[in-house]
Design an enzyme around this catalytic site. Structure first.
Site, PDB file in Angstrom:
ATOM      1  N   ASN A   9       0.868  -1.174   0.000  1.00 55.01           N
ATOM      2  CA  ASN A   9       0.000   0.000   0.000  1.00 55.01           C
ATOM      3  C   ASN A   9       0.908   1.227   0.000  1.00 55.01           C
ATOM      4  O   ASN A   9       1.507   1.549   1.010  1.00 55.01           O
ATOM      5  CB  ASN A   9      -0.896  -0.021   1.245  1.00 55.01           C
ATOM      6  CG  ASN A   9      -1.705   1.257   1.386  1.00 55.01           C
ATOM      7  OD1 ASN A   9      -1.753   2.078   0.469  1.00 55.01           O
ATOM      8  ND2 ASN A   9      -2.347   1.421   2.534  1.00 55.01           N
ATOM      9  N   TRP A  10       0.983   1.866  -1.153  1.00 58.36           N
ATOM     10  CA  TRP A  10       1.929   2.989  -1.292  1.00 58.36           C
ATOM     11  C   TRP A  10       1.403   4.259  -0.626  1.00 58.36           C
ATOM     12  O   TRP A  10       2.145   5.228  -0.509  1.00 58.36           O
ATOM     13  CB  TRP A  10       2.217   3.264  -2.762  1.00 58.36           C
ATOM     14  CG  TRP A  10       2.862   2.130  -3.514  1.00 58.36           C
ATOM     15  CD1 TRP A  10       3.178   0.880  -3.038  1.00 58.36           C
ATOM     16  CD2 TRP A  10       3.274   2.142  -4.882  1.00 58.36           C
ATOM     17  NE1 TRP A  10       3.753   0.129  -4.020  1.00 58.36           N
ATOM     18  CE2 TRP A  10       3.825   0.873  -5.171  1.00 58.36           C
ATOM     19  CE3 TRP A  10       3.225   3.094  -5.907  1.00 58.36           C
ATOM     20  CZ2 TRP A  10       4.326   0.544  -6.435  1.00 58.36           C
ATOM     21  CZ3 TRP A  10       3.711   2.771  -7.156  1.00 58.36           C
ATOM     22  CH2 TRP A  10       4.261   1.509  -7.417  1.00 58.36           C
ATOM     23  N   LYS A  11       0.149   4.278  -0.263  1.00 58.83           N
ATOM     24  CA  LYS A  11      -0.465   5.481   0.339  1.00 58.83           C
ATOM     25  C   LYS A  11      -0.217   6.686  -0.584  1.00 58.83           C
ATOM     26  O   LYS A  11      -0.200   6.517  -1.799  1.00 58.83           O
ATOM     27  CB  LYS A  11       0.059   5.676   1.760  1.00 58.83           C
ATOM     28  CG  LYS A  11      -0.126   4.400   2.595  1.00 58.83           C
ATOM     29  CD  LYS A  11       0.097   4.567   4.054  1.00 58.83           C
ATOM     30  CE  LYS A  11      -0.073   3.207   4.739  1.00 58.83           C
ATOM     31  NZ  LYS A  11       0.040   3.298   6.194  1.00 58.83           N
ATOM     32  N   HIS A  92      -9.361   1.013   5.003  1.00 58.62           N
ATOM     33  CA  HIS A  92      -8.072   1.211   5.669  1.00 58.62           C
ATOM     34  C   HIS A  92      -8.278   2.169   6.854  1.00 58.62           C
ATOM     35  O   HIS A  92      -9.086   3.093   6.778  1.00 58.62           O
ATOM     36  CB  HIS A  92      -7.053   1.787   4.683  1.00 58.62           C
ATOM     37  CG  HIS A  92      -5.673   1.800   5.240  1.00 58.62           C
ATOM     38  ND1 HIS A  92      -5.250   2.760   6.126  1.00 58.62           N
ATOM     39  CD2 HIS A  92      -4.632   0.940   5.080  1.00 58.62           C
ATOM     40  CE1 HIS A  92      -4.004   2.491   6.480  1.00 58.62           C
ATOM     41  NE2 HIS A  92      -3.600   1.395   5.854  1.00 58.62           N
ATOM     42  N   GLU A  94      -6.688   4.608   7.859  1.00 62.46           N
ATOM     43  CA  GLU A  94      -6.518   6.036   7.552  1.00 62.46           C
ATOM     44  C   GLU A  94      -7.775   6.586   6.892  1.00 62.46           C
ATOM     45  O   GLU A  94      -8.143   7.742   7.110  1.00 62.46           O
ATOM     46  CB  GLU A  94      -5.266   6.229   6.673  1.00 62.46           C
ATOM     47  CG  GLU A  94      -3.998   6.019   7.494  1.00 62.46           C
ATOM     48  CD  GLU A  94      -2.807   5.463   6.737  1.00 62.46           C
ATOM     49  OE1 GLU A  94      -2.782   5.528   5.495  1.00 62.46           O
ATOM     50  OE2 GLU A  94      -1.896   4.937   7.412  1.00 62.46           O
ATOM     51  N   GLU A 164      -4.839  -4.779  10.657  1.00 59.05           N
ATOM     52  CA  GLU A 164      -3.794  -3.770  10.826  1.00 59.05           C
ATOM     53  C   GLU A 164      -4.055  -2.994  12.116  1.00 59.05           C
ATOM     54  O   GLU A 164      -4.866  -2.055  12.121  1.00 59.05           O
ATOM     55  CB  GLU A 164      -3.810  -2.782   9.652  1.00 59.05           C
ATOM     56  CG  GLU A 164      -3.616  -3.430   8.299  1.00 59.05           C
ATOM     57  CD  GLU A 164      -3.133  -2.420   7.266  1.00 59.05           C
ATOM     58  OE1 GLU A 164      -2.001  -2.576   6.809  1.00 59.05           O
ATOM     59  OE2 GLU A 164      -3.868  -1.483   6.955  1.00 59.05           O
ATOM     60  N   GLY A 170       2.889   2.618  10.618  1.00 58.55           N
ATOM     61  CA  GLY A 170       3.796   3.752  10.435  1.00 58.55           C
ATOM     62  C   GLY A 170       4.538   4.153  11.699  1.00 58.55           C
ATOM     63  O   GLY A 170       5.171   5.209  11.749  1.00 58.55           O
ATOM     64  N   SER A 210       3.896  -1.798  10.269  1.00 54.46           N
ATOM     65  CA  SER A 210       5.354  -1.844  10.460  1.00 54.46           C
ATOM     66  C   SER A 210       5.938  -3.220  10.152  1.00 54.46           C
ATOM     67  O   SER A 210       6.913  -3.640  10.780  1.00 54.46           O
ATOM     68  CB  SER A 210       5.744  -1.391  11.872  1.00 54.46           C
ATOM     69  OG  SER A 210       5.342  -0.052  12.073  1.00 54.46           O
ATOM     70  N   GLY A 231       3.144  -1.063   4.189  1.00 53.84           N
ATOM     71  CA  GLY A 231       3.161   0.358   3.859  1.00 53.84           C
ATOM     72  C   GLY A 231       4.574   0.787   3.497  1.00 53.84           C
ATOM     73  O   GLY A 231       5.059   0.518   2.394  1.00 53.84           O
ATOM     74  N   GLY A 232       5.253   1.431   4.444  1.00 54.35           N
ATOM     75  CA  GLY A 232       6.575   2.020   4.190  1.00 54.35           C
ATOM     76  C   GLY A 232       7.556   1.087   3.485  1.00 54.35           C
ATOM     77  O   GLY A 232       8.242   1.503   2.544  1.00 54.35           O
TER      78      GLY A 232
HETATM   79  P1  13P Z   1       3.334   0.558   7.524  1.00 59.13           P
HETATM   80  O1  13P Z   1       3.854  -0.731   6.975  1.00 59.13           O
HETATM   81  O2  13P Z   1       4.027   1.760   6.951  1.00 59.13           O
HETATM   82  O3  13P Z   1       3.259   0.552   9.006  1.00 59.13           O
HETATM   83  O4  13P Z   1       1.812   0.695   6.989  1.00 59.13           O
HETATM   84  C1  13P Z   1       0.963  -0.387   7.104  1.00 59.13           C
HETATM   85  C2  13P Z   1      -0.283  -0.077   6.380  1.00 59.13           C
HETATM   86  O5  13P Z   1      -1.047   0.779   6.769  1.00 59.13           O
HETATM   87  C3  13P Z   1      -0.541  -0.815   5.139  1.00 59.13           C
HETATM   88  O6  13P Z   1      -1.837  -0.608   4.697  1.00 59.13           O
END
Ligand code: 13P
Length: 247
Positions: A9-11, A92, A94, A164, A170, A210, A231-232
């Site tokens: 997930n590149w956000k 998600h 967010e 999640e 994050g 994470s 994510g990251g």
């Molecule tokens: P991180 O891996 O950056 O913590 O993000 C996880 C996430 O929200 C994937 O959707």
């Protein structure tokens, strides 16, 4: 057996050049046929990423449940499909927290995806205060019951679930493998209760928060963890491919 999945997930990260470079590198480096690899770039880049992708399923981070019309800024499933998108995230944390997406709205998105025969990953997970109070299972079960568990078995079977925990997203603070396994096992047991054991075995439950190239092996070795929503660490080809290879 549930499918093994590693999804990035590149956000709201990367520009078009970065996006193309990343999908090209991962397409070249990844040779795992037993793992379904997915990428969720910003919607603007889905067409380019999909056309560069080799053996990677590309989708969006979000969509709207209506088919078309006066919904400024939104995206319809048919539009996503028309540029090569095959799947979307739904709910998600967010989207839930920053954009105030309610269970009611998420349920409509789930129904729209099912009606259109469009794949999705349904996200769930508790915030820190709920975990600290020890109420995480009640909280996550309520999220699933509100927007996913209303589906009939055939439709439900097509879904993928991502657990999640919000406090791990994050933050660099990943859930321990025990914490992840405990929640994943609980989710699978609710699927058995609601549907049946065969259904529960087939639905993939991914961990997100994470997850990186250093902890993926331990997380993925949990019996009820079928992969990760990253994510990251999905923004760098080497890290993302190392996570895929953690299986
Ligand atoms: P991180 O891996 O950056 O913590 O993000 C996880 C996430 O929200 C994937 O959707």
């Amino acid at each position: 057996m549930a499918r093994k999945i590693v999804a990035g997930n590149w956000k709201m990260n990367l520009n078009l050049n970065d996006a193309k470079a990343l999908v090209q590198q991962v397409s070249q480096q990844n040779n795992r046929e037993d793992v379904t690899v997915m990428m969720f770039p910003p919607a603007l880049f889905v067409a380019d990423v999909a056309s560069e992708a080799n053996g990677i399923k590309v989708g969006t981070q979000n969509f709207y449940f209506e088919e078309k019309g006066a919904f400024t800024g939104e995206l319809a499933i048919d539009q996503i499909r028309s540029v090569g998108g095959e799947i979307s995230l739904i709910g998600h944390s967010e989207r839930r927290a920053i954009f105030a997406e309610s269970d009611e709205l998420l349920k409509r998105k789930v129904d729209a995806a099912v009606d259109a025969d469009f794949d999705f990953i349904f996200c769930c997970g508790e915030p820190l205060e709920i975990r600290e109070a020890g109420n995480q299972e009640t909280y996550v079960k309520a999220q699933l019951e509100a927007a996913l568990f209303h589906l009939p078995k055939d439709a439900f079977l097509k879904s993928v679930i991502a657990y999640e925990p919000v406090w791990a997203i994050g933050t660099g603070k990943t859930a321990s493998s025990d914490q992840a396994e405990e929640m994943h096992a609980a989710i699978r047991s609710w699927i058995v209760e609601k549907y049946d054991a065969t259904t529960a075995e087939k639905v993939s439950i991914l961990y997100g928060g994470s997850c990186n190239e250093n902890n993926a092996r331990e997380l993925f070795s949990c019996p009820n963890v079928d992969g990760g929503l990253i994510g990251g660490a999905s923004l760098k080809a080497d890290a993302f491919c190392a996570i895929i290879d953690s299986f």
